[in-house]
Design a protein around this motif. Structure first.
Motif, mmCIF file in Angstrom:
data_model
loop_
_atom_site.group_PDB
_atom_site.id
_atom_site.type_symbol
_atom_site.label_atom_id
_atom_site.label_comp_id
_atom_site.label_asym_id
_atom_site.label_seq_id
_atom_site.Cartn_x
_atom_site.Cartn_y
_atom_site.Cartn_z
ATOM 1 N N GLN A 232 49.263 26.730 34.355
ATOM 2 C CA GLN A 232 48.083 26.042 34.882
ATOM 3 C C GLN A 232 48.319 25.532 36.297
ATOM 4 O O GLN A 232 47.374 25.336 37.065
ATOM 5 C CB GLN A 232 47.711 24.870 33.957
ATOM 6 N N ILE A 233 49.592 25.300 36.645
ATOM 7 C CA ILE A 233 49.896 24.743 37.959
ATOM 8 C C ILE A 233 49.753 25.797 39.045
ATOM 9 O O ILE A 233 49.714 25.465 40.250
ATOM 10 C CB ILE A 233 51.326 24.151 37.961
ATOM 11 N N LEU A 234 49.682 27.082 38.675
ATOM 12 C CA LEU A 234 49.551 28.152 39.669
ATOM 13 C C LEU A 234 48.257 28.011 40.468
ATOM 14 O O LEU A 234 48.221 28.322 41.662
ATOM 15 C CB LEU A 234 49.590 29.521 38.983
ATOM 16 N N GLN A 261 43.917 37.584 48.055
ATOM 17 C CA GLN A 261 44.075 38.505 46.930
ATOM 18 C C GLN A 261 45.450 38.361 46.286
ATOM 19 O O GLN A 261 45.584 38.408 45.064
ATOM 20 C CB GLN A 261 43.871 39.938 47.397
ATOM 21 N N ILE A 262 46.471 38.192 47.124
ATOM 22 C CA ILE A 262 47.824 38.027 46.581
ATOM 23 C C ILE A 262 47.909 36.770 45.729
ATOM 24 O O ILE A 262 48.456 36.780 44.619
ATOM 25 C CB ILE A 262 48.853 37.986 47.728
ATOM 26 N N MET A 263 47.376 35.654 46.245
ATOM 27 C CA MET A 263 47.514 34.377 45.557
ATOM 28 C C MET A 263 46.616 34.275 44.328
ATOM 29 O O MET A 263 46.999 33.664 43.327
ATOM 30 C CB MET A 263 47.211 33.220 46.515
ATOM 31 N N TYR A 264 45.418 34.873 44.371
ATOM 32 C CA TYR A 264 44.478 34.729 43.263
ATOM 33 C C TYR A 264 44.552 35.866 42.246
ATOM 34 O O TYR A 264 44.112 35.688 41.106
ATOM 35 C CB TYR A 264 43.045 34.631 43.802
ATOM 36 N N HIS A 265 45.086 37.033 42.656
ATOM 37 C CA HIS A 265 45.112 38.184 41.757
ATOM 38 C C HIS A 265 46.531 38.695 41.512
ATOM 39 O O HIS A 265 46.945 38.822 40.351
ATOM 40 C CB HIS A 265 44.253 39.318 42.333
ATOM 41 N N PHE A 266 47.256 39.014 42.574
ATOM 42 C CA PHE A 266 48.538 39.697 42.420
ATOM 43 C C PHE A 266 49.576 38.795 41.745
ATOM 44 O O PHE A 266 50.227 39.196 40.764
ATOM 45 C CB PHE A 266 49.036 40.159 43.791
ATOM 46 N N ILE A 267 49.767 37.574 42.255
ATOM 47 C CA ILE A 267 50.766 36.661 41.681
ATOM 48 C C ILE A 267 50.417 36.276 40.247
ATOM 49 O O ILE A 267 51.292 36.296 39.363
ATOM 50 C CB ILE A 267 50.937 35.416 42.575
ATOM 51 N N ARG A 275 43.653 35.246 36.255
ATOM 52 C CA ARG A 275 43.330 35.434 37.672
ATOM 53 C C ARG A 275 42.416 34.326 38.178
ATOM 54 O O ARG A 275 41.575 33.812 37.443
ATOM 55 C CB ARG A 275 42.637 36.776 37.880
ATOM 56 N N GLY A 276 42.591 33.989 39.442
ATOM 57 C CA GLY A 276 41.697 33.044 40.074
ATOM 58 C C GLY A 276 40.440 33.727 40.564
ATOM 59 O O GLY A 276 40.416 34.941 40.799
ATOM 60 N N GLU A 277 39.402 32.960 40.701
ATOM 61 C CA GLU A 277 38.120 33.504 41.134
ATOM 62 C C GLU A 277 37.953 33.284 42.627
ATOM 63 O O GLU A 277 38.154 32.184 43.130
ATOM 64 C CB GLU A 277 36.973 32.828 40.379
ATOM 65 N N LEU A 278 37.571 34.353 43.315
ATOM 66 C CA LEU A 278 37.269 34.238 44.733
ATOM 67 C C LEU A 278 35.918 33.556 44.907
ATOM 68 O O LEU A 278 35.002 33.724 44.096
ATOM 69 C CB LEU A 278 37.244 35.622 45.386
ATOM 70 N N SER A 279 35.803 32.796 45.987
ATOM 71 C CA SER A 279 34.545 32.092 46.240
ATOM 72 C C SER A 279 33.463 33.083 46.645
ATOM 73 O O SER A 279 33.716 34.252 46.923
ATOM 74 C CB SER A 279 34.740 31.040 47.330
#
Length: 720
Positions: A232-234, A261-267, A275-279
């Motif tokens: 969750q801390i990611l 993309q690296i921070m929200y999808h790749f990592i 995965r994180g959602e892009l704004s």
């Protein structure tokens, strides 16, 4: 000093019973003694506190000393008032005969004498003698003087109390923080790229040396093992990193999108996280990039000129997405130094965010438990301003509830990165919230800045982009991970992936990263691979190598045309030729003068060791040095002579450089520009600056005088 006898006598005197004092000698402590940790100079180890603790101790010492002075003076006033009242009831004859003893009417000779000596100094003996011999005359005069001093000192005490209170509020939290003082300096060194690389390289070298000493094969396996304890801390880590990336003008818009993309999808895919959602703005940018690419492709198809379509990394890690909800799975990723440094820094960031978050949750639980106990047991409802430290005015109450500590901490990190908060204010706020556990977040801005620099390399450097592309292409082949139970079935695919990665990173270090998910936690293992190429036994390679060595050592193999060209246009630097010719002339002169004895003497002063070994690879002609083989030459007293001439050489080099600077400045810098530069350095003549005062001090550094500018800000701006 033996305290047992004194304590035994005191106990017997209080109890009043004829007990044998020897019984106490077997029970009372006569070995350990207490040591007061006051702030006076002392060589005792326990008295060495932090500088902020010294401030608190010093305030307490000053407060105590002033209290002693006031109480001593007040005790003397009370004694003299009693004597004056007694004298008022006596007749004139009785007053003339009335005398005082050495205690001046009190119970102690020392207390009143010290009070009078503090006021009258050298005249104190005469005043005391006058009080004893003629109290009817001396007592009213001395009493009036003591009361004047009492009022004066009480007024001074009120002023000092304000100063002491401010110092206590300023240094109280810092005095409790013993680890934060050295943490910032040490952490700055630890987070350097060179330090992170040296750490794993030293572990690698130790393994190699251990294997060579034991005459055994080099053990395989990871050199480092790191943990991602909470996925969750990611999201918080990515949010802070992207926040800083958006404000970097030196990063191109396309590179910023790749970093997102690296921070929200790749990592998250690598770490089996959601995965994180892009704004919406980022999605619109993605659509615009797709339109631009389609337009560029259409123009190219129709023969219309235009810029080529922009390259866009698509981090579509299908294998990792399938393994996200599973256990006992792994991801495999071969990376270069930039990726390795980024992952190390990213893990450190997540670890520190988790520690702060855990501490905030712990404080919420403690606060809730304490309030419930006070409400149920004591029947009171405590406010946050009822803290003992706040009541003692050691610190001010905070405007933030304990439930909002962690979100407030993230906001403060963003303000610090944006330059809207001073580092000292940031650290003080952290101490108020997380007390002695706050030091771990003092360098959060430096850590995030280092991560962003590595991300910029990852999305712009050619090798880094190829490393990522290779992973994505091998991911489609199933060579980048899966179930641990079926890892053996992918051995050939993973070996082929490793060979491609080593070939791609032949000029730098190659690291093997494995992300292993087990029981809900992710373990990151890192292994530095040995990418040195083996010598080939191919006869063709051996013949080419022999021919190369022969041509290298044989000067006759040089063609006449090349010799003529080199003679007309040599490729040597003129300064090197001058040095060589100077050395040759010196040697010839030395030989003519026959200074053989001096030559022998100079050789005797030189220590040499010639044991360096190296090997050449036949297929690449690369030279590799053998471990534990070395050459060195050391001339005795060379270090001493270098130290003696260091100041002279430094000054000469500085004078030469300063002369060049002065000449260049005279030719290119007008007086007006120099004056404006000086005003800029001193913070003068500029609008829109924070109120501050700049001072210029001259210091000596490496035997050279330098100007050191210090800025003192007038007010501290607090962020909302």
């Amino acid at each position: 000093m033996n305290f047992s006898g004194c304590l035994a006598v005191w106990v017997l005197a209080v109890w009043g019973c004829p007990l044998n004092a020897g019984h106490f000698f077997h029970v009372l402590n006569d070995t350990w003694v207490s040591f007061p940790s006051w702030s006076e100079d002392s060589t005792f180890v326990s008295s060495k506190k932090t500088q902020y603790e010294e401030h608190i101790y010093r305030c307490e010492d000053e407060r105590f000393e002033l209290d002693v002075v006031l109480e001593t003076n007040l005790a003397t006033i009370r004694v003299l008032e009693a004597i004056q009242k007694k004298l008022s009831r006596l007749s004139a004859e009785e007053q003339a005969k009335f005398r005082l003893d050495n205690t001046l009417g009190g119970s102690s000779e020392v207390i009143h004498r010290k009070a009078l000596q503090r006021i009258y100094a050298d005249k104190a003996a005469d005043i005391i003698d006058g009080l004893r011999k003629n109290p009817s005359v001396a007592v009213p005069i001395v009493l009036k003087r003591l009361k004047m001093k009492e009022e004066e000192w009480r007024e001074a005490q009120r002023g000092f109390n304000k100063v002491w209170r401010e110092q206590n509020e300023k240094y109280y939290l810092k005095s409790l923080d013993h680890q934060g003082i050295n943490f910032k300096q040490n952490d700055t060194k630890v987070l350097r790229s060179k330090s992170l690389l040296n750490e794993i390289e030293s572990i690698y070298d130790e393994r190699q040396e251990q294997a060579s000493e034991d005459n055994a094969g080099v053990p395989t396996g990871p050199h480092l093992s790191l943990a991602y304890e909470d996925k969750q801390i990611l999201e918080d880590a990515a949010s802070l990193i992207i926040h800083h990336v958006k404000r970097q003008t030196g990063i191109q818009k396309e590179d910023k999108y790749k970093i997102k993309q690296i921070m929200y999808h790749f990592i998250p895919d690598l770490l089996f996280a959601q995965r994180g959602e892009l704004s919406d703005v980022e999605e619109e940018e993605e659509e615009e990039m797709d339109v631009d690419e389609a337009t560029g492709a259409a123009k190219k198809h129709n023969g219309v000129g235009g810029s080529p379509p922009k390259t866009k990394l698509m981090f579509n890690n299908t294998t990792a997405q399938k393994l996200r909800g599973m256990d006992e799975v792994y991801n495999l990723f071969y990376v270069n130094s930039n990726w390795y440094i980024f992952m190390r820094l990213h893990q450190i960031l997540c670890l520190r965010l988790l520690r702060i978050c855990t501490q905030a949750e712990r404080q919420i639980e403690e606060e809730t438990r304490e309030r419930e106990w006070e409400r149920e047991v004591l029947g009171i409802k405590r406010d946050k301003s009822d803290s003992p430290a706040i009541q003692l005015r050691l610190k001010e109450p905070m405007d933030i509830d304990v439930e909002d500590y962690y979100p407030a901490f993230l906001d403060m990190v963003r303000n610090l990165l944006d330059g809207n908060m001073d580092s000292s204010q940031y650290e003080d706020s952290l101490r108020e919230m997380f007390t002695i556990h706050a030091y771990i977040a003092f360098t959060m801005d430096k850590l995030i800045q280092s991560i962003v620099r590595q991300l910029q390399h990852i999305v712009s450097d050619e090798i880094c982009v190829q490393v990522t592309d290779l992973y994505l292409s091998e991911n489609s082949n199933g060579a980048t991970g899966g179930l641990l139970a079926s890892q053996s079935s992918r051995t050939l695919l993973e070996a082929a992936y490793q060979r491609k990665a080593e070939q791609l990173m032949s000029e730098e270090n190659c690291f093997k990263l494995m992300f292993i998910q087990s029981r809900g936690q992710v373990q990151l293992t890192i292994e530095l691979l040995d990418t040195e190429e083996e010598n080939s036994d191919d006869p063709v390679e051996a013949e080419r190598w022999s021919d190369y060595v022969e041509r290298y050592v044989n000067s006759d193999s040089t063609s006449p045309e090349l010799r003529e060209h080199l003679a007309q246009k040599p490729v040597f630097l003129p300064r090197n030729l001058r040095r060589i010719r100077k050395c040759q002339r010196g040697r010839e002169q030395q030989e003519k003068e026959g200074k053989e004895g001096n030559s022998k003497k100079s050789l005797e002063n030189v220590e040499t060791l010639d044991k360096l070994e190296c090997k050449f690879k036949l297929n690449s002609y690369k030279m590799v040095y053998v471990i534990k083989s070395e050459d060195y030459m050391y001339r005795r007293t060379a270090l001493l002579r270098a130290q003696q001439s260091h100041e002279r050489v430094s000054k000469r080099l500085h004078q030469r450089f300063q002369a060049w600077v002065d000449k260049w400045t005279k030719e290119h810098v007008p007086r007006e520009m120099a004056a404006e530069t000086n005003k800029w350095l001193m913070g003068e003549g500029l609008e829109g600056l924070v109120p501050c005062t700049t001072t210029c001090d001259t210091e000596t550094l490496h035997f050279v005088s330098i100007n050191k500018y210090r800025v003192k800000y007038g007010t501290i701006f607090k962020t909302p």
